[in-house]
Design a protein around this motif. Structure first.
Motif, PDB file in Angstrom:
ATOM      1  N   GLY B 855      -6.783   2.739  -4.669  1.00 23.85           N
ATOM      2  CA  GLY B 855      -6.849   1.109  -4.489  1.00 23.85           C
ATOM      3  C   GLY B 855      -5.586   0.856  -5.355  1.00 23.85           C
ATOM      4  O   GLY B 855      -5.149  -0.265  -5.056  1.00 23.85           O
ATOM      5  N   ALA B 856      -5.018   1.780  -5.958  1.00 24.37           N
ATOM      6  CA  ALA B 856      -3.943   1.186  -7.176  1.00 24.37           C
ATOM      7  C   ALA B 856      -2.837   0.761  -6.225  1.00 24.37           C
ATOM      8  O   ALA B 856      -2.195  -0.149  -6.399  1.00 24.37           O
ATOM      9  N   LYS B 857      -2.555   1.540  -5.219  1.00 22.66           N
ATOM     10  CA  LYS B 857      -1.410   1.155  -4.270  1.00 22.66           C
ATOM     11  C   LYS B 857      -1.375  -0.295  -3.914  1.00 22.66           C
ATOM     12  O   LYS B 857      -0.419  -1.155  -4.139  1.00 22.66           O
ATOM     13  N   GLU B 858      -2.612  -0.681  -3.463  1.00 22.37           N
ATOM     14  CA  GLU B 858      -2.898  -1.926  -2.823  1.00 22.37           C
ATOM     15  C   GLU B 858      -2.626  -3.160  -4.152  1.00 22.37           C
ATOM     16  O   GLU B 858      -2.017  -4.225  -4.062  1.00 22.37           O
ATOM     17  N   LEU B 859      -3.323  -2.673  -5.264  1.00 24.43           N
ATOM     18  CA  LEU B 859      -3.393  -3.497  -6.378  1.00 24.43           C
ATOM     19  C   LEU B 859      -2.080  -3.837  -6.842  1.00 24.43           C
ATOM     20  O   LEU B 859      -1.492  -4.869  -7.444  1.00 24.43           O
ATOM     21  N   THR B 860      -1.221  -2.850  -7.189  1.00 23.77           N
ATOM     22  CA  THR B 860      -0.057  -2.779  -7.938  1.00 23.77           C
ATOM     23  C   THR B 860       1.305  -2.659  -7.457  1.00 23.77           C
ATOM     24  O   THR B 860       2.228  -2.932  -7.908  1.00 23.77           O
ATOM     25  N   GLY B 861       1.034  -2.019  -5.975  1.00 20.00           N
ATOM     26  CA  GLY B 861       2.102  -1.572  -5.209  1.00 20.00           C
ATOM     27  C   GLY B 861       2.655  -0.218  -5.516  1.00 20.00           C
ATOM     28  O   GLY B 861       3.691   0.359  -4.932  1.00 20.00           O
ATOM     29  N   TYR B 862       2.129   0.370  -6.623  1.00 20.20           N
ATOM     30  CA  TYR B 862       2.724   1.795  -7.097  1.00 20.20           C
ATOM     31  C   TYR B 862       1.683   2.844  -6.288  1.00 20.20           C
ATOM     32  O   TYR B 862       0.284   2.511  -6.290  1.00 20.20           O
ATOM     33  N   GLU B 863       2.138   4.100  -6.142  1.00 19.48           N
ATOM     34  CA  GLU B 863       1.212   5.170  -5.848  1.00 19.48           C
ATOM     35  C   GLU B 863       0.514   5.499  -6.875  1.00 19.48           C
ATOM     36  O   GLU B 863       0.824   5.576  -8.031  1.00 19.48           O
ATOM     37  N   PRO B 864      -0.665   6.038  -6.812  1.00 27.23           N
ATOM     38  CA  PRO B 864      -1.445   6.436  -7.829  1.00 27.23           C
ATOM     39  C   PRO B 864      -0.709   7.533  -8.834  1.00 27.23           C
ATOM     40  O   PRO B 864      -0.736   7.468 -10.070  1.00 27.23           O
ATOM     41  N   ALA B 865      -0.060   8.262  -7.945  1.00 30.74           N
ATOM     42  CA  ALA B 865       0.781   9.514  -8.792  1.00 30.74           C
ATOM     43  C   ALA B 865       1.498   8.836  -9.660  1.00 30.74           C
ATOM     44  O   ALA B 865       1.914   9.489 -10.642  1.00 30.74           O
TER      45      ALA B 865
END
Lengths: 126, 1217
Positions: B855-865
């Motif tokens: 979900g981080a991708k959606e939330l922040t625009g960054y990949e979890p990694a």
């Protein structure tokens, strides 16, 4: 001897009416059209009764009556307020100053004369 | 129900048949009386018959004679009257020939009427002429004139009478008739006065035969005394005879007329048999000569006695063997004919008449008798019928065939008799029913008595008691079966004669004697029956009959069993007492109100209080404070439900120790099941309870955990390894049954492949005190070996030391691991799919992420990694710079507060540069290994919601501002309005003053003019100046009202309260309105309670209000009147003004008190008014603390009512603003 009445009235029509009524009732009528004149005449002529309008130019009825009452010559002259001031406060004020009676305008001529006669027949004015 | 024998109420004798019936008696009696009366009457009548016959004959004769005389007198009289008439018609010189037709025409009508006259004629003296009216029949006549013709030839002229004059019918030659030779003429000529002729024969002519007759002849004598002629009035005696015939009868007798002739002869001139004979032409043809021998006999009998001086005598005579009675009378006057009227009658006729009347009397008598008989029969019937009915009813009563009341009819006495009979019948019926009922009762009593006797007999024979009765000498007279069994037949014997020991004999004899002396004796004795001591309880009592003792009754009961039971009870009680006295248990008895009644030695030992200390105290003294509530409950349960037998509770001893006691409570009740107390046994179980509790609790826990455990458990004895118990799971795993394995060893059961394994386990146990996670294999019976992890621990169980071995199935653990992995996979999938970011991070300012979800991708625009381990960016750098410090502080505060949860909203910077609102919820976890805190949480995007919220917030803010603005505007407007209002009031006050000044002269002058003070006015001027005055006054009222209103509204109305007499005010109102009411001819009534109420108010204003209402009432009323009624209402007053005026429609009532309202336009035109009055009234009343209300019905009138408080200055609003 006819009783003399000083009529203090600035309205000409009312003066005429009162004079007419008083003369028919057998009084001698003296006239004054403002308070100052009224005081002068009252003290000079010492009438048996003063009929005092309250609202007048130059000096109003309250002041004139106060002055008459203040003078030794006028102390015993009964002064009757004849006025179109219908406020209860006016009546109370008039009583406080020492008016003998308070007749509201418009009055009924007969009633008017009766009231004067009653004032004149009081022992104090004899 | 039994039949009742019927008693004969009446002796069965019958009335003798020869006795007469009532009916016959009445009938014959009446008949006898009537017949006797009639006989008497008949005798009297017979006695009177003779006299009656004479009287009757005289009366009959007199009657007939009178009739004849009347007729004859009439005949003669009419002839004489006719004669006089004729004479008057005759000129003084007699009738001339020329006069005949005229004079006779005058006479003809009368002649025609006088049928008895045969002729009426006039004979002239000088000529011998004769004119006559001649009758043929009753209505037919002619005029015949005998006269000479002019030539002197005599002729007869016949005339017919037609229309008042005679017409010549024919002329006949003279027949030689000369009237002057006739007897009548001669008689008149001789007498020279009117005269009657004797009977003579009238001449026959062509119309009639000779008939006898008489003539009344009237001579006409001229003044010189010369006879000029004679008038004749003739009638024949047949006319008289015809009349006599009508009055004659062979039986009742007949009349006849005799004439005394000049020669002294008596000639029969009229007789019933002397009748006219008519020929075919109805003309008289002469008479028949009569020879009546009766007349002769009469004349003979009367010879020499015929004197007219004795008329109406019944003169008897006899002819041809028959008795006759006769009467006669002479009519005769100076000028009349000398006639004798006579009447004869056979005596038998009078007798017959009498007989007739007698037979009438007889007939009448018979009729009367018949009527009387019928009457008597009816009366007899009338009397007999009810009597018969009474008899039948009485018979019915006697035979009791359901007697019915007799119907009351007939005469009074009989009706009374019937009534009396009915009354008697009713009373007999009542008595009969009573007898019937009494009889039934008697039968019932007899039946019951028999039953009682039978019962008594049964009692006597079967009672398990001995019963006996003795006479006055003490000898037995009756004995029951039991007694017979005991003593044999003892009737007639005394107790001394029975087969009994002397002591008993004496005792029983004494008992009987005492009972006979009037005493009731009871007691017990023992008899030896069949070698067994048998106890008898006995009672002997006197038998009293009418106050005298007539014998003794005894009853004895075998009480041996009871005695034995009592003995046993006594013994057992003694045993119980011993037990109780020696028991280690406290025995305490309580009263029903929980007060100690008894307190045994053990109780003294347990509780430390002596019996004397404890008895009488309330039971709670041995209960510690904490337990008292519970004990009270136990007690109330005991008392109410009689339950709670066993109870444990703590108690307190005299020395203050708290002990545990076990109570056994028994509720004691009396025979009515009322609780009389409680008995308690108490055992001090303090020590036992201590150990027991612990033990039981651990044991229970142990057993529960052992048996319910999901792990297989085995309990073996340490000493010999024998199995004490296994749990279900063990039995399942090892495929064995619990009962098969208990008592055996695991070795025996081959649970171990290698027993060395067990030894090894035991060694480890010896070494470590327990075994944990020892992995090994078990070999269940008939199934594959099971890899298990074994734990073992020693537990003391009862007296033995046992080993508790737990086997955890390793295969199960593997399965659990798999399940966990599955669950984790599910979780991670879930996390990656969540619309937000799940994270785990270290608690540092960089928010160093150790894990973030997809979900981080959606939330922040960054990949979890890119985020994890701050590889590209730190999460902290993504937090909006304004929120970063706040988020850090709040997180640290939550963590410091004890790993608490935290939750907040903040902004992050998206990779796209956009600012997003997020909401985070997380918690801190302290990791003991690393000693650091890990944060785990969830972050989700709430930008949309936040934007919406902001929008709403903005909207709210603008709304508040608008409201504030508007409020301000309104306040300003309000201020302005208030100012305007004040200005308006001031203006009105001033204006009204300015208006009053000119009004003064208008009203004053118009009043003066109207009164003629300035000289007389004509009518029109008078009217007009009157209108000016009225209008000015109206204007003044308007101004005054306006002024008052403006004062009230501007709050400048001053009140001057003073003590006011309501009576005076109402009287003043009435006086003020008096001219108006009298002008309209209305009734005006004022009611004031006595004494007149007083209240403190503004007199002037009150007057103004009442005047206004009353003025309105008068103004709107044309007929009827106005009633002002003052009543007390609490401390205050109620004044109502009621009128009978036009009223107010319901739809107008609500707006009545509004300013400038006058109900409808038409009313305004008719009734002048300002429309301010009622509004002003209400305003003034508000100031005076009063109230106004109105009730009205259109067309019927209105009622305005005001209420006023006792004190306007305290109750109402303060008039001074």
């Amino acid at each position: 001897m006819k009783a003399r009445v000083l009529l203090v009235e600035d309205n000409e029509a009312n003066r005429y009416l009162a004079t007419f009524v008083l003369e028919r009732a057998g009084y001698d009528v003296l006239h004054a059209s403002n308070g100052r004149e009224a005081v002068r005449l009252a003290l000079a002529e010492r009438p048996h009764l003063v009929l005092m309008d309250l609202e007048m130019p130059e000096m109003d009825g309250y002041e004139a009556t106060t002055l008459i009452r203040a003078a030794a010559e006028g102390r015993d002259i009964p002064v009757v307020a004849v006025t179109s001031l219908a406020h209860a406060g006016d009546r109370a004020k008039a009583r406080a100053i020492g008016f003998s009676d308070y007749i509201e305008k418009p009055y009924d001529p007969e009633d008017f004369v009766r009231r004067l006669q009653r004032v004149l027949s009081r022992p104090s004015s004899a | 129900m039994g039949q009742v024998a019927r008693l004969p109420l009446v002796p069965a004798s019958r009335v003798q048949p020869h006795r007469q019936s009532f009916r016959r008696l009445v009938l014959f009696g009446t008949l006898g009386v009537v017949l006797a009366a009639m006989g008497l009457f008949g005798g009297l009548m017979e006695h009177q018959t003779r006299e009656l016959a004479g009287d009757l004959a005289r009366s009959l004769l007199g009657q007939k004679l009178g009739q004849v005389r009347a007729r004859v007198t009439e005949l003669l009289g009419s002839a004489e009257r006719q004669g006089r008439t004729c004479l008057q018609l005759t000129p003084p010189g007699g009738l001339k020939e020329s006069d005949y037709l005229r004079v006779f025409a005058q006479l003809a009508p009368a002649f025609m009427q006088q049928a008895e006259f045969t002729y009426l004629g006039y004979a002239a003296e000088q000529t011998g002429d004769y004119a006559m009216l001649e009758r043929f029949s009753e209505r037919d006549f002619r005029l015949r004139i005998y006269a000479s013709t002019a030539s002197g030839v005599r002729e007869i002229r016949d005339y017919r009478f037609e229309r008042g004059e005679f017409v010549l019918v024919k002329t006949n030659p003279w027949d030689q008739y000369d009237p002057r030779a006739r007897p009548f003429y001669l008689a008149a000529k001789a007498a020279r006065r009117p005269v009657w002729t004797q009977t003579y024969v009238f001449r026959a002519n062509e119309h009639r035969a000779e008939v006898p007759g008489v003539t009344h002849a009237v001579p006409v004598i001229d003044p010189s005394g010369a006879l000029q002629g004679v008038w004749d009035v003739d009638f024949d005696t047949y006319a008289l005879a015809d009349f006599l015939k009508t009055k004659s009868d062979p039986q009742s007798g007949y009349a006849f007329v005799l004439e005394e002739r000049d020669d002294g002869e008596r000639m029969l001139i009229a007789h019933p048999d002397l009748t006219k004979v008519m020929d075919e032409r109805r003309q008289l043809v002469g008479g028949r000569q009569v020879r009546d021998p009766v007349v002769g006999a009469f004349l003979n009998a009367m010879k020499g006695q015929l004197r007219p001086s004795r008329p109406r005598e019944a003169h008897p005579f006899e002819w041809a063997g028959e008795d006759y009675l006769s009467s006669y009378e002479a009519i005769g006057s100076d000028h009349g004919p000398a006639w004798l009227l006579a009447v004869v009658m056979p005596r038998s006729y009078a007798a017959a008449r009498l007989d007739e009347s007698r037979s009438l009397a007889l007939l009448f008598g018979l009729g009367v008798t018949a009527v009387v008989v019928l009457l008597a029969a009816w009366l007899a019937g009338l009397l007999a019928t009810p009597v018969e009915r009474l008899r039948v009813a009485a018979d019915g009563l006697a035979e009791d065939s359901d007697p019915q009341p007799v119907k009351v009819e007939g005469p009074y006495e009989l009706a009374r008799l019937a009534e009396a009979f009915n009354t008697m019948l009713a009373s007999v019926e009542v008595r009969r029913r009573e007898l019937l009922a009494a009889n039934l009762r008697l039968q019932e009593e007899v039946r019951q008595r028999r039953q009682r006797e039978a019962e008594l007999e049964a009692v006597f024979s079967n009672a398990p008691v001995g019963i006996w009765v003795t006479d006055l000498t003490g000898r037995y007279t009756l004995q029951s079966e039991r007694l017979r069994e005991r003593f044999g037949d003892c009737r007639g014997k005394t107790p001394e004669e029975l087969d009994l020991p002397p002591a008993l004999q004496e005792q029983y004899s004494l008992n009987n004697r005492r009972a006979l002396a009037g005493e009731v004796v009871h007691g017990e004795t023992a008899e030896n029956i069949g070698g067994v001591a048998t106890y008898f309880h006995w009672i002997v009592a006197p038998i009293r009959m009418g106050g005298l003792v007539t014998g003794a009754l005894g009853v004895s009961i075998d009480v041996s069993e009871r005695r034995r039971a009592e003995d046993a009870l006594l013994r057992s009680q003694q045993r119980l007492r011993l037990h109780l006295e020696n028991t280690p248990m406290a025995v305490i008895d309580w009263s029903a109100d929980f007060t100690v009644l008894s307190w045994n030695a053990a109780a003294e030992t347990i509780f430390g209080w002596t019996a004397s200390e404890a008895i009488g105290r309330h039971g709670l003294f041995v209960v510690p404070e904490a337990e008292r509530g519970a004990v009270r409950e136990v007690w109330s349960e005991l008392v109410q439900r009689r339950g709670g037998f066993r109870n444990y509770n703590q108690n307190v001893t005299h020395d203050g120790r708290v002990i545990d006691c076990e109570w056994y409570n028994t509720v004691l009740t009396d025979e009515h099941d009322q609780i009389i107390g409680v008995s308690s046994l108490v055992l001090d179980v303090s020590e036992r309870i201590g150990a027991e509790t612990l033990y039981r609790e651990s044991e229970e826990r142990f057993i529960k955990s052992f048996s319910d455990s999901s792990a297989a458990k085995l309990l073996t004895r340490r000493v010999d390894g024998r199995i004490v118990d296994v749990n279900k799971r063990f039995a399942q795993v090892m495929n064995c049954r619990r009962e098969d394995v208990i008592g055996r060893t695991t070795i025996e059961l081959n649970f171990w492949r290698d027993p060395a394994e067990r030894t090894q386990l035991m060694n480890r146990l010896e070494r470590d005190g327990e075994v944990r996670d020892y992995e090994c294999k078990l070999y269940p019976r008939n199934s594959a070996p099971v890899e298990v992890v074994v734990s073992m621990v020693a537990v003391p169980l009862g007296a033995d030391l046992c080993l508790l071995t737990t086997f955890v199935d390793d295969s199960e653990r593997q399965a659990a691991v798999r399940a966990l992995q599955e669950s984790q996979r599910f979780m991670s999938t879930l996390i990656s799919r969540l619309p937000g970011m799940v994270y785990r991070c270290r608690n540092d300012e960089e928010w160093t992420m150790t894990f973030v979800s997809d979900g981080a991708k959606e939330l922040t625009g960054y990949e979890p990694a890119e985020i994890e381990h701050n590889r590209l960016v730190s999460f902290a750098s993504l937090i909006h710079v304004d929120d970063r410090a706040r988020v850090w502080q709040e997180t640290q505060r939550a963590v410091a507060a004890g790993m608490g949860e935290f939750s907040y909203e903040y902004r992050i910077l998206h990779r796209s540069g956009e600012v997003r609102w997020v909401w985070e919820r997380g918690e801190g976890r302290y990791d003991a290994e690393s000693g650091a805190t890990t944060l785990i949480g969830f972050v989700t995007d709430i930008t949309e919601r936040k934007l919406a919220e902001e929008e709403v917030l903005k909207l709210n803010l603008s709304l508040e501002k608008r409201v504030a603005d508007r409020t301000g505007e309104l306040a300003a407007a309000n201020d302005k309005l208030k100012e305007l209002d004040r200005l308006k009031s001031e203006f009105l006050a001033t204006m009204s003053h300015e208006l009053r000044t000119p009004l003064n002269s208008i009203i004053g002058f118009s009043a003066l003019l109207h009164r003629g003070a300035a000289g007389a006015l004509n009518d029109e001027q008078q009217k007009q100046i009157g209108l000016v005055n009225n209008s000015a006054r109206h204007l003044l009222t308007l101004i005054n009202d306006l002024l008052d209103l403006s004062r009230i509204e501007s709050g400048r109305m001053e009140l001057f309260p003073e003590e006011v007499s309501i009576g005076d005010v109402l009287a003043e109102v009435e006086a003020t309105l008096a001219p108006m009411t009298s002008h309209k001819n209305l009734r005006y009534t004022t009611f004031v309670p006595s004494p007149p109420p007083r209240l403190v108010t503004d007199r002037k204003r009150l007057f103004q209000i009442v005047l206004n209402l009353a003025n309105n009432a008068v103004k709107f009323t044309e007929q009827g009147g106005v009633t002002v009624d003052c009543t007390r209402l609490g401390d205050g007053l109620r004044i109502s003004v009621q009128d009978t005026g036009i009223g107010i429609k319901p739809e107008h009532l609500p707006m009545l008190f509004e300013a400038f309202r006058q109900i409808d336009g038409s009313a305004r035109r008719v009734y002048e008014g300002t429309g301010l009055g009622l509004h002003l009234c209400r305003k003034l009343l508000d100031l005076l603390g009063g109230h106004i209300e109105v009730r009205s019905e259109a067309g019927r009138g209105s009622c305005f009512a005001i209420t006023l408080p006792a004190n306007a200055s305290s109750g109402g609003k303060d008039g001074v603003a």
